[in-house]
Design a protein around this motif. Structure first.
Motif, PDB file in Angstrom:
ATOM      1  N   ASP A 228       0.824  -1.204   0.000  1.00 36.68           N
ATOM      2  CA  ASP A 228       0.000   0.000   0.000  1.00 36.68           C
ATOM      3  C   ASP A 228       0.861   1.259   0.000  1.00 36.68           C
ATOM      4  OD1 ASP A 228      -2.320  -1.474  -0.048  1.00 36.68           O
ATOM      5  OD2 ASP A 228      -2.727  -1.289   2.100  1.00 36.68           O
ATOM      6  N   PHE A 229       1.937   1.259   0.781  1.00 36.97           N
ATOM      7  CA  PHE A 229       2.834   2.415   0.818  1.00 36.97           C
ATOM      8  C   PHE A 229       3.457   2.662  -0.556  1.00 36.97           C
ATOM      9  CE2 PHE A 229       6.877   4.523   1.323  1.00 36.97           C
ATOM     10  CZ  PHE A 229       6.679   5.453   2.335  1.00 36.97           C
ATOM     11  N   LEU A 230       3.879   1.598  -1.219  1.00 38.97           N
ATOM     12  CA  LEU A 230       4.530   1.750  -2.520  1.00 38.97           C
ATOM     13  C   LEU A 230       3.541   2.184  -3.600  1.00 38.97           C
ATOM     14  CD1 LEU A 230       6.825  -1.401  -2.399  1.00 38.97           C
ATOM     15  CD2 LEU A 230       7.549   0.988  -2.208  1.00 38.97           C
ATOM     16  N   ARG A 231       2.298   1.730  -3.494  1.00 34.33           N
ATOM     17  CA  ARG A 231       1.292   2.140  -4.478  1.00 34.33           C
ATOM     18  C   ARG A 231       0.856   3.590  -4.280  1.00 34.33           C
ATOM     19  NH1 ARG A 231      -0.810  -2.769  -2.660  1.00 34.33           N
ATOM     20  NH2 ARG A 231      -0.419  -4.514  -4.078  1.00 34.33           N
ATOM     21  N   ALA A 232       0.662   3.971  -3.046  1.00 35.98           N
ATOM     22  CA  ALA A 232       0.128   5.306  -2.742  1.00 35.98           C
ATOM     23  C   ALA A 232       0.832   5.862  -1.506  1.00 35.98           C
ATOM     24  CB  ALA A 232      -1.381   5.238  -2.517  1.00 35.98           C
ATOM     25  N   PRO A 233       2.043   6.368  -1.658  1.00 38.76           N
ATOM     26  CA  PRO A 233       2.787   6.878  -0.505  1.00 38.76           C
ATOM     27  C   PRO A 233       2.153   8.154   0.046  1.00 38.76           C
ATOM     28  CG  PRO A 233       3.932   7.400  -2.537  1.00 38.76           C
ATOM     29  CD  PRO A 233       2.803   6.500  -2.911  1.00 38.76           C
ATOM     30  N   PRO A 234       2.449   8.505   1.289  1.00 38.26           N
ATOM     31  CA  PRO A 234       1.949   9.759   1.844  1.00 38.26           C
ATOM     32  C   PRO A 234       2.382  10.950   0.989  1.00 38.26           C
ATOM     33  CG  PRO A 234       2.930   8.399   3.560  1.00 38.26           C
ATOM     34  CD  PRO A 234       3.257   7.746   2.263  1.00 38.26           C
ATOM     35  N   ALA A 235       1.554  11.974   0.946  1.00 39.93           N
ATOM     36  CA  ALA A 235       1.825  13.130   0.088  1.00 39.93           C
ATOM     37  C   ALA A 235       3.126  13.824   0.467  1.00 39.93           C
ATOM     38  CB  ALA A 235       0.660  14.103   0.169  1.00 39.93           C
ATOM     39  N   ASN A 236       3.506  13.769   1.747  1.00 43.18           N
ATOM     40  CA  ASN A 236       4.746  14.431   2.158  1.00 43.18           C
ATOM     41  C   ASN A 236       5.988  13.577   1.868  1.00 43.18           C
ATOM     42  OD1 ASN A 236       4.375  12.465   4.099  1.00 43.18           O
ATOM     43  ND2 ASN A 236       4.711  13.819   5.858  1.00 43.18           N
ATOM     44  N   PHE A 237       5.777  12.379   1.341  1.00 41.14           N
ATOM     45  CA  PHE A 237       6.903  11.508   0.985  1.00 41.14           C
ATOM     46  C   PHE A 237       7.163  11.535  -0.519  1.00 41.14           C
ATOM     47  CE2 PHE A 237       8.786   7.357  -0.068  1.00 41.14           C
ATOM     48  CZ  PHE A 237       9.852   7.330   0.823  1.00 41.14           C
TER      49      PHE A 237
END
Length: 373
Positions: free
Chosen positions: A67-76
């Motif tokens: 999930d992180f790799l598909r849609a990382p946080p906007a600040n990342f």
């Protein structure tokens, strides 16, 4: 002398990702021996994210990273790092048992593995030579933008206050008065509470320099060849992995093909280079599967994959040396597991609760103490 909470040795994907998680909570220095971070294993990845890669013991880390790799946080990052590809685990006449064993390993894991008959396989891989093909499709497999992910972690670590020092190889590390005195050359001496070994193929060497018993982490060479073939590789070709572990190949931009003989040759911790025999072996194995004509070998390279004896990563404080934290042994799966591994590692190092994404992962199976003796 510079006094900090944590010094991380190695600024590849492992060190950079862990530093990014630690930096908001502690003062961190990243020490990198090369002129630029990510020069070795990180910069030479075959660049795919496959939940089954690395086996059942690694799969929870890969799946938790998805999930992180598909849609990382906007600040990342302002976009994801994955592009759908799909993987085909391919078995010829003599390899059906290997494919069955592979499927059995992941029963109940939640990974979607779809059986394919010969016709469905031929539709996905044109030019297959005639044989009794069987296969399993792993639809979740994706290409991963390794360079962008690594750059984002370096950027996040710096934004959190971490300092990256390149061309700074570890010269010595001594434990004095409950802290580490670290010599990184060029008159640079660091005083740190925790020393993190994220040195990849050099992990055991770094441990030895710090007076820590090695864990048997060994480096192995993996070869990749970039080819031009005729007919041109279709853009929609899946990652094709031999069920018996003899090769894999995937399309690259511009109609190119990336091919590996799936080699794991014991090698010293050094700047790895491809051997001609491994390049020839890769092409020979591919030619036994498809009738594509090799028009040109455009380039070849090799990287080092480092494994603990049980082929699981090593995350946690050393069993005998206080303040020495292992973050190593990521084999060929360190990039695809980076988000989950970094969150898990940071929680272990800081003594905090695990992030929700990795709360269900039992970190004890990755503890350094399992390898002692």
């Amino acid at each position: 002398m510079k006094r900090v909470d944590i010094v991380v040795i190695g600024a590849g994907m492992a060190g950079a990702s862990l530093a990014a998680e630690l930096a908001p909570h502690a003062s961190v220095v990243l020490l990198e021996a090369e002129a630029l971070p990510g020069y070795h294993a990180t910069g030479r990845s075959a660049a795919f994210w496959t939940e089954s890669y690395g086996g059942p013991g690694v799969q929870p880390l890969t799946s938790a990273s998805g999930d992180f790799l598909r849609a990382p946080p906007a600040n990342f990052a302002d976009r994801g790092f994955l592009t759908p590809r799909g993987a085909l685990h391919l078995a010829g006449t003599d390899d059906h048992a290997a494919l069955d064993a592979f499927e059995a390993h992941f029963a109940g894991s939640g990974i979607d593995l779809e059986p394919l008959d010969a016709a469905a396989i031929a539709a996905r891989v044109p030019g297959l030579r005639p044989t009794a093909w069987t296969g399993l499709l792993e639809p979740s497999c994706c290409d991963i933008d390794v360079a962008a992910l690594h750059a984002a972690y370096v950027r996040a670590a710096k934004s959190g206050g971490a300092e990256l020092l390149c061309s700074a190889p570890l010269r010595s590390a001594e434990r004095e008065g409950g802290r580490w005195r670290i010599d990184a050359g060029e008159a640079l001496t660091l005083d740190a509470g925790v020393l993190v070994d994220a040195a990849g193929a050099w992990a055991d060497r770094v441990a030895g320099m710090a007076g820590v018993a090695p864990l048997g982490i060994r480096a192995y060479r993996r070869t990749i060849v970039q080819l031009r073939v005729a007919p041109a590789v279709p853009d929609g070709l899946p990652l094709v992995l031999d069920a018996a572990g003899r090769f894999y190949f995937k399309p690259e931009a511009g109609g190119r093909l990336w091919l590996s003989p799936h080699d794991e040759t014991p090698a010293p911790a050094a700047d790895a280079a491809p051997e001609e025999i491994d390049v020839a072996t890769a092409i020979d194995r591919m030619a036994a599967v498809v009738d594509w004509r090799v028009e040109r070998v455009e380039r070849a390279w090799a990287g080092l994959r480092s494994f603990a004896p049980d082929r699981l990563p090593v995350y946690g404080f050393d069993a005998a040396m206080p303040g020495f934290f292992w973050f190593a042994g990521q084999g060929g799966f360190g990039i695809q597991t980076a988000p989950a591994a970094a969150k898990l590692g940071a929680a272990l190092l800081l003594g905090t609760a695990s992030d929700a994404t990795v709360a269900g992962i039992d970190a004890r199976c990755y503890a350094p103490g399992r390898l002692v003796g």
